[in-house]
Design a protein around this motif. Structure first.
Motif, PDB file in Angstrom:
ATOM      1  N   ARG A   9      -7.787   8.740   5.223  1.00 51.23           N
ATOM      2  CA  ARG A   9      -8.659   7.122   4.921  1.00 51.23           C
ATOM      3  C   ARG A   9      -7.967   7.097   3.511  1.00 51.23           C
ATOM      4  N   TYR A  10      -6.929   5.919   2.707  1.00 51.17           N
ATOM      5  CA  TYR A  10      -6.668   6.039   1.814  1.00 51.17           C
ATOM      6  C   TYR A  10      -6.590   4.363   0.914  1.00 51.17           C
ATOM      7  N   SER A  11      -8.065   4.597  -0.396  1.00 51.45           N
ATOM      8  CA  SER A  11      -8.412   3.130  -0.290  1.00 51.45           C
ATOM      9  C   SER A  11      -6.860   3.149  -1.854  1.00 51.45           C
ATOM     10  N   HIS A  12      -7.208   2.373  -2.404  1.00 46.19           N
ATOM     11  CA  HIS A  12      -6.579   2.050  -3.902  1.00 46.19           C
ATOM     12  C   HIS A  12      -6.008  -0.047  -3.749  1.00 46.19           C
ATOM     13  N   GLY A  59      -5.009   6.526  -6.956  1.00 46.19           N
ATOM     14  CA  GLY A  59      -6.404   5.912  -5.439  1.00 46.19           C
ATOM     15  C   GLY A  59      -7.423   7.349  -5.145  1.00 46.19           C
ATOM     16  N   LYS A 107      -8.992  -5.697   3.815  1.00 51.42           N
ATOM     17  CA  LYS A 107      -9.777  -5.382   2.205  1.00 51.42           C
ATOM     18  C   LYS A 107     -10.917  -4.481   1.964  1.00 51.42           C
ATOM     19  N   GLN A 108     -11.485  -3.906   0.911  1.00 52.27           N
ATOM     20  CA  GLN A 108     -12.432  -3.150   0.776  1.00 52.27           C
ATOM     21  C   GLN A 108     -13.530  -3.876   0.109  1.00 52.27           C
ATOM     22  N   THR A 119      -6.339   2.808   7.349  1.00 49.20           N
ATOM     23  CA  THR A 119      -6.910   4.019   7.830  1.00 49.20           C
ATOM     24  C   THR A 119      -6.042   4.385   8.892  1.00 49.20           C
ATOM     25  N   VAL A 154       0.947  -0.966  -0.283  1.00 40.93           N
ATOM     26  CA  VAL A 154       0.055  -0.107  -0.075  1.00 40.93           C
ATOM     27  C   VAL A 154       0.594   1.444   0.091  1.00 40.93           C
ATOM     28  N   LEU A 172      -7.914  -0.508   1.820  1.00 39.32           N
ATOM     29  CA  LEU A 172      -8.306   0.994   2.627  1.00 39.32           C
ATOM     30  C   LEU A 172      -7.055   1.024   3.614  1.00 39.32           C
TER      31      LEU A 172
END
Length: 293
Positions: free
Chosen positions: A227-230, A165, A292-293, A236, A66, A234
């Motif tokens: 938060r950062y999602s890619h 992201g 995981k998202q 946090t 990540v 996720l």
């Protein structure tokens, strides 16, 4: 020694290992001295290099990374600085950002302590531990004034992720400054930014608010969130919420920096600007979660 506690550390367990870090351009010639923390039933692995400023080199969910692994200097991993930046300008203080840290392992913690900077007589200690109950990794940063004069200082965590992201945090989009640098959208209580590519470097500031989405119990319900999602993951980060007037001059609680051409992005958060008399220290804890998202 007098201590100013911003948030107490959590005591759980950790693991360590020694390994060479492959393919990374390093700011010093010493071999890596890597230590690992495992969370989320072994799915999450955090790797910290004591020989490279106690920098968090990697954060993976199974085999998926990540954090930015850009091989250029200061474009990868997660580091720690003191704020405001005007105290040291650029580059970052070597003893804090890239020099070797001493390592101690005790009571399930990995504790890394910096050398003392002659320019800015502040010593940094980083305490890493795993909260298995919540699947969190807790990092407590300690700043100690080892000089002969009073100093005001704030803690500052800088985490580099790939330049793609989505970033979000609890704040009104219209309160982000400078305005119109990044296209943040208001989604209920959150400001949301899909990282885009623009031919210039950009940095914004924001005053976050306590996280409502995760419905955390005390004392975590008073913590701000970034938060950062890619790539299906996720990240946090939770940290103590700041009131108006608490950030260092010219700084703010949450900052986002996007490198030119989006080579990488920085997720940054800061603690309260605090007066430290000679011999005083302050603690500031940031909680990391990778799911995981």
């Amino acid at each position: 020694m007098k201590k100013v506690f911003l948030l107490g550390a959590l005591l759980i367990t950790s693991m360590s290992s020694m390994a060479q870090w492959p393919g990374m351009r390093r700011p010093q010639k010493e071999p890596a001295e890597n230590y690992e923390l495992k969370a989320a039933a072994g799915h999450v692995t955090m790797t910290i290099d004591a020989a490279n400023g106690a920098r968090i080199m990697s954060l993976k969910y199974d085999d998926t990374e990540v954090l930015s692994q850009n091989p250029q200097p200061n474009m990868y991993g997660s580091t720690f600085w003191t704020s405001p930046q005007k105290e040291w300008n650029w580059p970052p203080v070597r003893e804090h950002d890239m020099a070797r840290y001493a390592v101690e392992q005790t009571d399930g913690k990995i504790i890394m302590t910096s050398q003392l900077s002659e320019k800015i007589p502040l010593r940094i200690r980083k305490t890493f531990e795993v909260d298995k109950k919540n699947d969190w990794i807790c990092i407590t940063y300690t700043i100690t004034n080892e000089g002969k004069e009073d100093r005001k200082v704030a803690p500052w965590e800088v985490t580099r992720v790939p330049g793609e992201g989505v970033i979000s945090f609890n704040a009104a989009a219209q309160s982000i400054w400078p305005a119109d640098l990044m296209d943040f959208k208001q989604v209920k209580d959150e400001s949301v930014f899909a990282i885009d590519k623009v031919d210039k470097q950009r940095k914004i500031n924001a005053n976050g608010a306590p996280d409502k989405k995760s419905k955390l119990k005390k004392p975590y319900n008073a913590m701000s969130v970034l938060r950062y999602s890619h790539n299906g993951l996720l990240l946090t980060k939770l940290f103590p919420d700041l009131k108006e007037g608490e950030p260092a001059p010219g700084e703010d609680e949450i900052q986002v920096y996007v490198h030119q051409d989006a080579l990488y992005c920085e997720l940054e958060e800061q603690g309260a600007y605090t007066l430290l008399h000679p011999g005083d220290s302050m603690d500031w804890t940031v909680i990391w979660s990778l799911t995981k998202q």
